[in-house]
Design a protein around this motif. Structure first.
Motif, mmCIF file in Angstrom:
data_model
loop_
_atom_site.group_PDB
_atom_site.id
_atom_site.type_symbol
_atom_site.label_atom_id
_atom_site.label_comp_id
_atom_site.label_asym_id
_atom_site.label_seq_id
_atom_site.Cartn_x
_atom_site.Cartn_y
_atom_site.Cartn_z
ATOM 1 N N GLU A 303 0.844 -1.194 0.000
ATOM 2 C CA GLU A 303 0.000 0.000 0.000
ATOM 3 C C GLU A 303 0.879 1.243 0.000
ATOM 4 N N LEU A 304 0.605 2.155 -0.937
ATOM 5 C CA LEU A 304 1.379 3.393 -1.056
ATOM 6 C C LEU A 304 0.592 4.517 -0.384
ATOM 7 N N ILE A 305 1.123 5.008 0.743
ATOM 8 C CA ILE A 305 0.450 6.066 1.484
ATOM 9 C C ILE A 305 1.128 7.389 1.159
ATOM 10 N N ASN A 306 0.329 8.408 0.958
ATOM 11 C CA ASN A 306 0.850 9.735 0.620
ATOM 12 C C ASN A 306 1.492 10.355 1.861
ATOM 13 N N GLN A 307 2.683 9.771 2.195
ATOM 14 C CA GLN A 307 3.378 10.148 3.419
ATOM 15 C C GLN A 307 4.881 10.087 3.129
ATOM 16 N N PRO A 308 5.544 11.215 2.851
ATOM 17 C CA PRO A 308 6.934 11.233 2.344
ATOM 18 C C PRO A 308 7.919 10.416 3.178
ATOM 19 N N GLU A 309 7.777 10.352 4.481
ATOM 20 C CA GLU A 309 8.757 9.632 5.276
ATOM 21 C C GLU A 309 8.754 8.131 4.983
ATOM 22 N N THR A 310 7.695 7.625 4.327
ATOM 23 C CA THR A 310 7.644 6.189 4.002
ATOM 24 C C THR A 310 8.236 5.879 2.631
ATOM 25 N N TYR A 311 8.531 6.895 1.823
ATOM 26 C CA TYR A 311 8.952 6.664 0.438
ATOM 27 C C TYR A 311 10.288 5.930 0.322
ATOM 28 N N PRO A 312 11.311 6.253 1.145
ATOM 29 C CA PRO A 312 12.614 5.585 0.961
ATOM 30 C C PRO A 312 12.550 4.063 1.118
ATOM 31 N N SER A 313 11.646 3.572 1.916
ATOM 32 C CA SER A 313 11.590 2.126 2.144
ATOM 33 C C SER A 313 10.589 1.423 1.228
ATOM 34 N N TYR A 314 9.922 2.179 0.375
ATOM 35 C CA TYR A 314 8.894 1.564 -0.471
ATOM 36 C C TYR A 314 9.553 0.725 -1.569
ATOM 37 N N GLN A 315 8.971 -0.447 -1.872
ATOM 38 C CA GLN A 315 9.582 -1.357 -2.842
ATOM 39 C C GLN A 315 8.504 -2.162 -3.569
ATOM 40 N N LEU A 316 8.560 -2.132 -4.908
ATOM 41 C CA LEU A 316 7.744 -3.042 -5.715
ATOM 42 C C LEU A 316 8.464 -4.380 -5.832
ATOM 43 N N SER A 317 7.679 -5.469 -5.979
ATOM 44 C CA SER A 317 8.286 -6.781 -6.179
ATOM 45 C C SER A 317 7.384 -7.583 -7.106
ATOM 46 N N PHE A 318 7.733 -8.842 -7.301
ATOM 47 C CA PHE A 318 6.888 -9.660 -8.176
ATOM 48 C C PHE A 318 6.932 -11.112 -7.713
ATOM 49 N N GLN A 319 5.994 -11.911 -8.252
ATOM 50 C CA GLN A 319 5.884 -13.334 -7.978
ATOM 51 C C GLN A 319 5.730 -14.071 -9.306
ATOM 52 N N LEU A 320 6.521 -15.153 -9.478
ATOM 53 C CA LEU A 320 6.452 -15.980 -10.679
ATOM 54 C C LEU A 320 5.588 -17.208 -10.410
ATOM 55 N N TYR A 321 4.907 -17.682 -11.495
ATOM 56 C CA TYR A 321 4.017 -18.816 -11.383
ATOM 57 C C TYR A 321 4.255 -19.801 -12.518
ATOM 58 N N LYS A 322 4.006 -21.057 -12.213
ATOM 59 C CA LYS A 322 3.967 -22.093 -13.241
ATOM 60 C C LYS A 322 2.692 -22.903 -13.018
ATOM 61 N N GLU A 323 1.847 -22.871 -14.041
ATOM 62 C CA GLU A 323 0.579 -23.598 -13.985
ATOM 63 C C GLU A 323 -0.210 -23.244 -12.722
ATOM 64 N N GLY A 324 -0.229 -21.960 -12.389
ATOM 65 C CA GLY A 324 -1.020 -21.478 -11.273
ATOM 66 C C GLY A 324 -0.368 -21.587 -9.926
ATOM 67 N N GLN A 325 0.828 -22.187 -9.833
ATOM 68 C CA GLN A 325 1.490 -22.361 -8.552
ATOM 69 C C GLN A 325 2.696 -21.424 -8.452
ATOM 70 N N PRO A 326 2.850 -20.775 -7.282
ATOM 71 C CA PRO A 326 4.001 -19.876 -7.137
ATOM 72 C C PRO A 326 5.305 -20.680 -7.109
ATOM 73 N N VAL A 327 6.321 -20.153 -7.770
ATOM 74 C CA VAL A 327 7.622 -20.823 -7.808
ATOM 75 C C VAL A 327 8.712 -19.819 -7.459
ATOM 76 N N SER A 328 9.825 -20.333 -6.945
ATOM 77 C CA SER A 328 10.979 -19.502 -6.624
ATOM 78 C C SER A 328 12.045 -19.693 -7.710
ATOM 79 N N ILE A 329 12.899 -18.704 -7.843
ATOM 80 C CA ILE A 329 13.970 -18.774 -8.849
ATOM 81 C C ILE A 329 15.090 -19.634 -8.291
#
Length: 934
Positions: A303-329
């Motif tokens: 959740e991105l809150i309009n609060q500048p002090e939280t911006y430095p730690s904000y991070q997008l990420s992703f999850q990979l799937y195979k046939e509907g199941q989450p997998v790790s690299i």
């Protein structure tokens, strides 16, 4: 979040813009502008508003959503069908009988789609709370799980063993689809109830996922290999990238204060159960560790809150799937995976961190984010998109005692017949903005509550003011609760309702006195005696007691000894009572003659019933009574007088000579019964005045010590008073009635049994005097009585007692005086009319008869009238009490009135004091409808 990525697949571009627009106008940071006034602190607030904008969920008239209230099965059926099926009512589907009309179309389509089957053939369990595992089962059935589906896998929840067998596969599937999650300790709590915010959040996830979810579910079910796969945290090329789920987890929360908070589970997971079967050796699979095969990628954004002090730690990420199941690299493939984040506003850098905070839009704005992942071996490029909602900075927490909603701590009220209004109060529960219950000690001192009840049952303070207006069982009483506290700046109105339930019924008594008359060929026979008791026992059971009231001529002859022997056998076997029966005594005999008749009655009764005690020449001697007043014979003594009329001298003589202290007769409503003039004493049993038996005693100094009872109270007052008659009776043996099906009598008896004032009355009773010998001569009367008994309601707790038995019941409740005795009855005319013509009981008239030791008040109201009218006010406290004369002319009206008898001769308006007495009495019995006092 994966389901948000699917928004593009299930919506074309214009539909997506519409969704964005809906979010923008319904999700705003100001508390007062929220779609609902109690979701500001709900973790599902955005989902609730989005679903409300689509019309999939609704709130309440007071503007609340009640997010932490549990959701019922029929409410969940409505949301489920609206979001996924949206099919109108199918009349070919058999309906459950407990589903509310508004929910019926949605439940029917779920039946048709085999998503739910109810809890039985006729019951859906509509108002039962939905459990978390059943919510998973319904969705799983929609995704393709059926009874034939083989066991696909076991969920990873710590408490998966608590999940019912029928729900194991469903919970596993919903977990793999990332539609449900556990708590912070990874417990699922399968049998806990689902709150409205939980349900809406899951429905929102499924709605956003669209049809693609069904495809993923199908692949998962076909693969059947989920049992050994646990949800692993996604692995990214850079280990310092945090993984945060955009949607919060579902947590069941208690709502009602009487529901105990769920027991907290230990955070220590259960140890894994070892596989009892050792692995089977086989050929080693080929090594493809250098290959990394996936087919989907999902952006995971916190959740991105309009609060500048939280911006430095904000991070997008992703999850990979195979046939509907989450997998790790795999470690070997980390260097072969590259990714790039981008967005049209230029907020994020390629690694998913905030690079240009100045480009972040205002609260409720959207940031379209894209992701491209490239896998080198085998070569594959995967792309994902999502729209990130910017939220306003969380406002400071509100004080926990600020009231944001009010509910009732109970949802039921007993029906009027079983309700003690003095003991009932309106119970409230107050919640703060977080949905937490506010302790009573923390409520503001200036809190004001006001009830708005259009039905007229409750006053502004929530007290019952019109007991008789409480509707039938299973009815709903809707009303509004207005809440105001100037110190907290709150003023709102909340809807509420109470469902009427049966409650605990107070016992009803039915006093029966059976007259034994005649001699020779005209006397009451043994067969008639047996048939009379058997008829009652067949319907009411053997544990009943009646009075056998014998007249002078019956006990006088020895030919009636078999009948007397049968009565004494009933006294021994069932505890029946012996009584004296004498007709119009005051009109036929002077006192010395009547006394001689009573001496003769006891002497001849002893001679023919208890001949072993007979002593010749003792008539009139005290020894006759004394010979029977022993431990062995006392039970055979007469216990009561059954009479059409009685006067003080007669009553006192029986008390002094035979210890008789109970009397039943027509004198209770009309004294001069020959021409049916003069209504008199109360409906209730009462201790009579020593000078006037149709008046209740007002204290010890004027108490005769004798209890009087009305004899025809199965229909004492159904008739309108007329100018020439005050007859209010429709007796089962009434010579003026020609019906044979007992419809008039059963109608009035039903109103006694359903009298809304039962809990207020000292004793609830009906009573009757039966001439079974005359029944044999009058076929209509016999059929009426048989029909009355055989059709008497069987679902009522009614005890058949004798005359003296009812007196003892009254004495045990009231004591030895009338100070706290009262009786109130509301009834409607039967609509039947006698051949007399003037004697009728209009069905469009209602009556309220209420009395205590001080007064009798009778009101009437015709359908359509705006107010009730006073048709009688009788003052029992007038002093001195007029002594009732012994000999009366048949035309003399002996009604004990004060000139306020509005039925026969209204002479003057009520005085201010009398009006106030009427008002006070009506308030005591919880009656506050409009009354015309003049």
């Amino acid at each position: 979040m994966r389901c948000e990525k699917k928004l593009k697949r299930i919506r074309q571009y214009m539909t997506g813009l519409l969704a964005v627009w809906l979010f923008c106008i319904h999700t705003v940071p100001v508390f007062a502008d929220r779609a609902f006034n109690d979701i500001e602190h709900s973790y599902a607030a955005d989902a609730i508003e989005a679903m409300a904008a689509q019309g999939y969920v609704t709130g309440y008239q007071d503007g609340s959503f009640r997010p932490v209230f549990f959701i019922s099965r029929q409410e969940w059926a409505s949301i489920f069908a609206k979001t996924l099926i949206r099919t109108p009512n199918d009349k070919n589907v058999i309906s459950f009988r407990d589903v509310s009309p508004w929910a019926l179309p949605y439940v029917q389509i779920l039946q048709k789609e085999n998503i739910t089957k109810g809890i039985s053939d006729q019951l859906f369990g509509a108002k039962h709370n939905m459990t978390r595992q059943d919510m998973a089962v319904w969705y799983a059935r929609y995704f393709g799980v059926s009874e034939d589906t083989r066991f696909a896998g076991i969920s990873s929840f710590v408490d998966q063993s608590d999940i019912s067998d029928y729900a194991q596969t469903s919970v596993w599937l919903m977990e793999r689809l990332e539609l449900i999650e556990g708590d912070t300790n990874h417990y699922f709590h399968p049998k806990k109830f689902v709150t409205r915010q939980d349900a809406t959040l899951v429905a929102y996830r499924v709605w956003l996922g669209g049809d693609d979810l069904r495809g993923r579910a199908k692949r998962l079910l076909e693969s059947g290999n989920g049992a050994g796969t646990m949800n692993q945290p996604p692995s990214l090329p850079e280990p310092d990238k945090p993984v945060v789920d955009l949607a919060p987890e579902i947590r069941p929360q208690p709502v009602n204060p009487e529901i105990e908070e769920p027991e907290r589970h230990s955070s220590k997971p259960k140890p894994p159960v070892p596989d009892p079967k050792p692995p089977v050796p086989g050929p080693k699979p080929p090594d493809h560790s250098s290959d990394f095969v996936v087919d989907e990628v999902v952006i995971k954004a916190p959740e991105l809150i309009n609060q500048p002090e939280t911006y430095p730690s904000y991070q997008l990420s992703f999850q990979l799937y195979k046939e509907g199941q989450p997998v790790s690299i795999p470690a070997a493939s980390v260097t072969s995976v590259t990714y790039t984040f981008s967005d049209a506003l230029g907020v994020f850098d390629e690694q998913g961190k905030i690079a240009h905070a100045e480009n972040i839009p205002a609260a409720d704005g959207m940031i379209p984010v894209e992701l491209e992942v490239t896998i080198a071996k085998p070569y594959r490029v995967l792309k994902a998109q999502t729209k990130l909602i910017v939220k306003e900075k969380t406002p400071p927490p509100e004080a926990p005692n600020v009231i944001r909603s009010v509910y009732l701590a109970t949802y039921t009220i007993s029906q009027a017949t079983n309700l003690d209004p003095a003991a009932w109060s309106m119970p409230y529960v107050f919640h703060n903005a977080k949905g937490e219950v506010i302790p009573l000690g923390s409520l503001p001192s200036d809190l004001k509550l006001r009830i708005e009840d259009s039905s007229g049952i409750f006053d502004e303070d929530g007290r019952i003011v019109n007991l008789h207006l409480i509707p039938a069982v299973n009815s709903v009483i809707p009303f509004k609760i207005e809440v105001e506290s100037p110190s907290q700046g709150i003023h709102f109105i909340s809807d509420a309702e109470l469902t009427v339930v049966p409650g605990e019924r107070k016992k009803q008594y039915f006093a029966v006195s059976i007259m034994l008359q005649g001699q020779g060929g005209s006397a009451t026979t043994v067969d008639q005696i047996k048939q009379a008791r058997q008829l009652l026992m067949d319907h009411f059971g053997p544990n009943l007691k009646v009075t056998w009231a014998m007249e002078n001529t019956f006990v006088f002859v020895d030919t009636n000894r078999p009948q007397l022997k049968q009565v004494l056998a009933y006294v021994d076997q069932y505890g029946d009572e012996v009584g004296i029966m004498d007709g119009y005594a005051n009109n036929l005999y002077n006192l010395p003659i009547w006394e001689a008749r009573m001496d003769e009655w006891l002497y001849m009764y002893r001679y023919n019933a208890l001949n072993e005690l007979h002593q010749g020449g003792t008539m009139g001697s005290p020894s006759v009574f004394e010979s029977m007043d022993t431990d062995q014979y006392r039970k055979y003594l007469p216990k009561s007088l059954t009479s059409f009329t009685v006067n003080p001298e007669q009553a006192q003589w029986l008390k002094d000579h035979y210890k008789i202290t109970s009397a039943m007769g027509w004198s209770a409503t009309q004294y001069n019964a020959n021409d049916m003039y003069g209504e008199g004493s109360p409906l209730m049993p009462y201790w009579s005045n020593k000078d006037n038996p149709i008046v209740p005693a007002q204290g010890l100094t004027d108490n005769s010590g004798i209890v009087f009872m009305n004899s025809i109270t199965i229909d004492p007052i159904g008739s309108r008073y007329t100018g020439v008659s005050s007859r209010w009776t429709l007796h089962p043996g009434d010579p003026y009635m020609n019906e044979t099906d007992a419809a008039p009598q059963l109608y009035i008896a039903q109103q006694y049994l359903d009298n809304p004032y039962q809990r207020l009355n000292t004793v609830n009773y009906m009573s009757i005097i039966l001439g079974i010998n005359s029944f044999a001569q009058n076929q209509n009367s016999s059929q009426i009585w048989d029909n009355f008994v055989n059709h008497f309601p069987v679902d009522r707790e009614v005890e058949i007692v004798g005359v003296d038995g009812l007196k003892q019941i009254y004495e045990s409740s009231a004591g030895s005086n009338n100070d706290h005795s009262e009786f109130t009855l509301m009834f409607r005319g039967s609509g039947f009319k006698t051949p007399m013509g003037s004697n009728n009981s209009p069905a469009n008239l209602r009556y309220l008869w209420t009395e205590n030791a001080s007064q009798r008040i009778i009101l009437s109201k015709e359908d359509g009238d705006a107010a009730w009218s006073i048709i009688d006010f009788t003052d029992y406290t007038r002093s001195p009490i007029p002594k009732l004369p012994y000999n009366l002319d048949k035309k003399t009206d002996v009604s004990y009135v004060t000139g306020r008898n509005f039925k026969l001769a209204p002479t003057a308006p009520l005085t201010a004091d009398e009006i106030q007495r009427v008002k006070n009495r009506l308030k005591e019995i919880y009656f506050s409808e409009k009354v015309n006092y003049q």
